[in-house]
Structures are given as C-alpha cells and as structure tokens.
Scaffold this active site. Structure first.
Site, mmCIF file in Angstrom:
data_model
loop_
_atom_site.group_PDB
_atom_site.id
_atom_site.type_symbol
_atom_site.label_atom_id
_atom_site.label_comp_id
_atom_site.label_asym_id
_atom_site.label_seq_id
_atom_site.Cartn_x
_atom_site.Cartn_y
_atom_site.Cartn_z
ATOM 1 N N GLY B 53 49.711 43.409 42.819
ATOM 2 C CA GLY B 53 48.509 42.599 42.976
ATOM 3 C C GLY B 53 48.983 41.239 43.409
ATOM 4 O O GLY B 53 50.169 40.929 43.289
ATOM 5 N N CYS B 54 48.083 40.431 43.899
ATOM 6 C CA CYS B 54 48.499 39.125 44.394
ATOM 7 C C CYS B 54 48.941 38.262 43.221
ATOM 8 O O CYS B 54 49.823 37.436 43.326
ATOM 9 C CB CYS B 54 47.342 38.481 45.132
ATOM 10 S SG CYS B 54 47.704 36.870 45.784
ATOM 11 N N GLN B 55 48.317 38.446 42.080
ATOM 12 C CA GLN B 55 48.538 37.526 40.969
ATOM 13 C C GLN B 55 49.490 38.062 39.920
ATOM 14 O O GLN B 55 50.260 37.323 39.346
ATOM 15 C CB GLN B 55 47.210 37.236 40.287
ATOM 16 C CG GLN B 55 46.185 36.729 41.265
ATOM 17 C CD GLN B 55 45.141 35.901 40.569
ATOM 18 O OE1 GLN B 55 45.357 35.423 39.468
ATOM 19 N NE2 GLN B 55 44.024 35.726 41.205
ATOM 20 N N GLY B 122 42.468 40.728 43.783
ATOM 21 C CA GLY B 122 43.916 40.698 43.846
ATOM 22 C C GLY B 122 44.584 40.992 42.518
ATOM 23 O O GLY B 122 45.705 40.574 42.273
#
Ligand SMILES: Cc1ncc(COP(=O)(O)O)c(C=O)c1O
Lengths: 407, 140
Positions: B53-55, B122
C-alpha cells in the site's frame, strides 16, 4: 497591496466552507496542494468562457487575446521570481516535469561516467529518480548529501563531499516531509566554487518564501502552480539563459520548431523550444491569478501568521503526550510532521479524517529520510495562510481523541 | 488459522456493526477485531507475501486445506489490521468458488466502510482483496 487579514483571506476560499464526515472541514494538507481562491477559479472559468483559443497560431482575434494573456502570465511569473527575462521561464506540468526536463536535456549532454550528482537525503522522490534515470544512461552516480537528526543538511559534510567530479547539486529549498528550510544560498555558492551547477526544487517554498533567482544565482529552479494557490497541471522551470540555449529540446512536436523538413529540422527559440504541443493555457492564466492573489497582501505578515499557527500547534502537540515531532530544524515552513508511540501514523490519519481533519500520512514520497529515521512515515499537518487557531484547536481535539482510541 | 471466517463470520460483523450509530463505536470495534487477528509470523513477512500500500504494507499468506482457502493477514496499523479481520471473516475457510462469488463491495457498503476499499486510500486493502480473489481463481 493590503494588510494581511487572515479572516478575509479565508473567505476567498469557497472549498473550506464545507463539512466532511459530519464535521466542518479542517484542511491541513497544504504541503500536498493548496486550495484555490475565487480569483483563480474565476480566471480559469473566464478564460474558457470568453477567451479560449489556441495560442501563437490562429490568425484571429480570440487567438490573439489568448496568446497575449498566456504570454503576460509568463512575464508575471518570471517577475515573481525575478528572472531577468521572460524567455527563461518555461511552462511545465509542474515540479516533476521540470526536474525531468533538466535531468534529461541538461543531464544527457553534460554528465558522463564518473560524474557525480548530489541530492540531499531528504529530497522528494521526484528530485531523486530523474537523476537516477539519467545516471543509468550516462554512468554518473547519484549520492545523498547527509541530513542530521533534526532534519537539516550537514553543511560540513556537504562541503567535504564537493569535488571537480560533482556536476550537479539538486536540492529542495524546503523539505516537504519535514518543513526544513535549507540554506540554499550557501549551498549554491559552495557548489559553484567547485564548478557544479545547482537545481533548486522550490515546490514547497514558492507559497511561503520570497524567491529571487538572480540573488540566489541558482542555475535552475522549478516549482508547481498547485502548491501556490494555482491550478494543477501547470508549473515552471527557470534556467540561466546560456544553459537553456545550449540544451536540446526535451520533447518534439508542434510549437517547438522553427521549420521542419526531412532533411533537417530547426528548433524554435527560447522558451518555445521546450514547449512542444498545445500548452496548458488556462493553467498559466490561472497561475498568474494566483500570483496576483499572493501579491495582494503583505506576504511577510502571512508568513508570520503561519509561523504562529505552527508554534502553537507544536507546543500543544507535545502537551498531549505520546506524540513526537519529526524534523526540528530552527528554520521551518509551517509543516508539523510527527509520529506517536502508541500506533502507526496511518491509524492517526484515519481517525483524524473521521473527525473532518485532513492531513497526510505516510512517507511523503521521501522514503530515504524515513528510512534514515527508522520510521514507517509520519503524520503531517501543513498550514497555509487561510488556516487559523480554530483549525489548530480542532486538530488538537482530534489528536486527543485519536490517542484515547489507540493508546 | 484464525477464528475469522469460522467463529466470526461476515454476517456476525454486519450484525454487530449495525448496532452502532457513531463512527467512534464502529472504529473501536474494528480496532478490537484487529487485536484478535493473530499476527503473521515474522518469517512469513517476505517480499512474496507483501501487498504494497502507499502508506503501510499488508502481508498476506494463503493456504489450501481440504478444498478450502485459509488466509493470515497482518499490518502494522491497527485500523488496517481490523479491516483485514473484516475481510478475512468473509473469505477464510471458504472454497475458491465461494470466495469468487462473495460480493466484497456490497459487504463493505453494508458496513459503511466502502471508502476504505477505494483505490485512493492506498492502504493496501483493495490490493489484498484482489490478491485473495486471484488466489481463489488460481485454485479453482
Ligand atoms: C519538495 C517537492 N518536490 C517535488 C514535488 C512534486 O511536485 P509535483 O507533483 O507538483 O510535480 C513535491 C510535491 O509533492 C514536493 O513537495
């Protein structure tokens, strides 16, 4: 120019007067993008309503009008950063495209095997990856400039790192992840003394600090319109004339040529050589309106207002307990980056969102500095001139609740 | 592998969440679900099992036993972990055909958590769901 009045400034931003998840919106993600005042929204709408036409081409009144406004916008942006001529101000899609343009056009012609490109360890990925790409093509290397624990560039280490093989120093004026304001004037002088060129990523400073490219003596400077109250999809690249003249075009197409034939094509002059295709005309006009907005009040008072918000937010954050600041440079824009000892930054961000508070969580596209600090990311609250103490109070109440939930 | 999907079913979660009207109770419940979800052993937190995920990353390990699929998922973020538990309650111990037939968007809509499945979040949840569906497809 009028005095800075935070309340009347805020009233110019229609988006702020809305509820999110049943709470009044508290917008604290300004380092990602700023909101737009009515004047910018109107400039874009009016362009499409009254003036829309292709620029530099048509033989008719609308095209002349659109061209004039488009070129006036260029002159206004050039003056805003004190570029010596408007031809040195190239329109781009934003910071990212500006850096890619320089890395590709300047880099391919000027870098060779064994050359070094220095970037700070806290750069945004868009000021790292384009250099790595051109390094791969040319055999140059991309090396980090050390950043110490408070989030400031280690100037001694930087000075020691410079040698004749360093051809480019690419640094951010302000770190998007931490808010640190870097001593770019000193960096530029040191780099020039060793014969290196300097690119300044002004994405995070353009809305907060005055910028004078001649006083700085930077070789290139890039920024994005959307972080300075202008539209998305437009930004600018400033370059020194001799460097821009010597560079090959970045993209080929219409507008960027003088003449085309199958025996040889002659490129257009600056700035058009670098502006292939129909440009973002409405974006440029909207961005000029954003500059008008920024020049409609005392900017140093706006900066002082933001600093007050930052100071009171940081003090109150530490009083809550369990939260720790990341990035404690004495010189910061109004960016409060922090972690907590009881949960992941993402948990905090999700709970703030539920309470109407918009912040960014994650590595902020600056993974190397997060890795250096051994954290997965931070929560980042970034203030703009339309924020107020009420926003700070709501942020604190939301953080208090998040801690109650998670600790 | 865990009680989610067997002891705690998607119907149970829909049922419990329907009692709460405020976001606070709902999130408390989700965080508590996450705490009940067993952690993935560190040695399985490999690149192969990571769902980026982006985070924050999500880890997912799957196993097939007697025609049923079993999953272990983990995240460093409490709320994401809770949401993983919500997902696993729907998928764990099901046959590939059952997994493929399950309307995950409808489930999240019913739970009023659909925003967490959106691509922009994200948080790795959407990618994890896609990976579970792909695993089911490959096993069928
Ligand atoms: C320091 C810095 N550099 C570069 C960028 C990239 O800007 P853009 O996405 O507008 O091209 C950003 C924005 O996120 C930034 O903060």
């Amino acid at each position: 120019m009028t005095q800075f009045d935070a309340a009347s400034i805020r009233a110019q931003f229609p988006i702020l007067a809305q509820e999110v998840n049943g709470h009044p919106l508290v917008y604290l993600d300004n380092a990602a993008t700023t909101q737009k005042p009515n004047s910018v929204i109107d400039a874009i709408a009016n362009y499409y309503r009254y003036d829309n036409s292709n620029v530099h081409r048509g033989a008719h009144a609308l095209s002349d009008r659109a061209t004039e406004k488009f070129e006036l916008a260029r002159a206004q942006l050039a003056a805003f950063i004190n570029a010596p001529t408007k031809e040195q101000l190239l329109w781009t899609r934003g910071t990212t495209e500006g850096i890619n343009l320089v890395a590709a056009s300047w880099g391919r012609a000027n870098l060779k095997s064994g050359d070094r490109v220095l970037v700070s360890a806290m750069e945004h990925h868009s000021n790292i990856v384009p250099w790595q790409m051109v390094a791969e093509l040319t055999g140059a290397t991309v090396e980090p400039i050390a950043v110490n624990a408070s989030g400031t560039i280690d100037m001694d280490a930087f000075a020691a790192q410079l040698d004749a093989r360093v051809k480019m120093v690419a640094v951010g004026h302000v770190s998007n992840a931490l808010g640190s304001i870097n001593p770019i004037k000193e960096i530029i002088a040191l780099a020039h003394a060793q014969g290196a060129q300097v690119l300044i990523d002004a994405a995070q400073s353009i809305a907060h600090l005055p910028i004078d490219v001649q006083a700085l003596d930077c070789d290139f400077l890039v920024f994005s319109g959307h972080k300075m109250f202008g539209p998305t999809g437009i930004g600018a690249l400033y370059g020194k004339r001799d460097l821009l003249e010597a560079m090959s075009p970045y993209q080929g197409g219409g507008e960027m040529i003088e003449s085309v034939s199958f025996t040889g094509t002659v490129y257009n002059q600056l700035p058009y050589k670098f502006e292939a295709g129909t440009p973002n005309i409405a974006g440029a006009i909207g961005l000029a309106a954003a500059v008008d907005f920024l020049q409609s009040f005392d900017r140093s008072a706006a900066d002082a207002h933001e600093q007050q918000l930052l100071n009171s937010a940081q003090l109150q954050l530490l009083e809550l307990g369990g939260y720790q600041l990341v990035g404690t440079s004495a010189n910061k824009t109004a960016v409060m980056s922090f972690v907590c000892d009881f949960a992941h930054p993402q948990d905090v961000g999700m709970l703030l969102d539920q309470q109407g508070v918009a912040v960014r969580t994650g590595n902020h596209c600056a993974q190397p500095i997060m890795d250096q600090f051994a954290i997965p990311g931070t929560v980042r609250a970034s203030f703009s001139l339309y924020n107020n103490q009420d926003d700070v109070a709501k942020l604190m109440a939301a953080l208090k609740k998040a801690k109650m939930f998670l600790a | 592998m865990s009680e989610f999907g067997t002891e705690i079913t998607s119907a149970d979660i829909i049922d419990t969440l329907s009692f709460f009207d405020g976001w606070e109770e709902r999130y408390k419940y989700i965080i508590d679900l996450g705490k009940e979800l067993p952690a993935l052993d560190e040695r399985y937190k490999t690149d192969e099992n990571i769902v980026r995920g982006c985070q924050s990353p999500v880890w997912l390990r799957s196993e097939s036993r007697d025609g049923a699929l079993f999953f272990v998922a983990d995240s460093d973020a409490f709320i994401v972990k809770g949401l993983l538990a919500v997902v696993l309650a729907a998928y764990n111990g099901k046959t590939p055909a059952e997994v493929a037939a399950f309307d995950i968007d409808g489930y999240f809509a019913e739970l009023n958590l659909l925003n967490h499945l959106s691509a922009t979040r994200g948080n790795g949840l959407k990618s994890m769901v896609q990976r579970i569906q792909r695993t089911a497809h490959e096993a069928s």
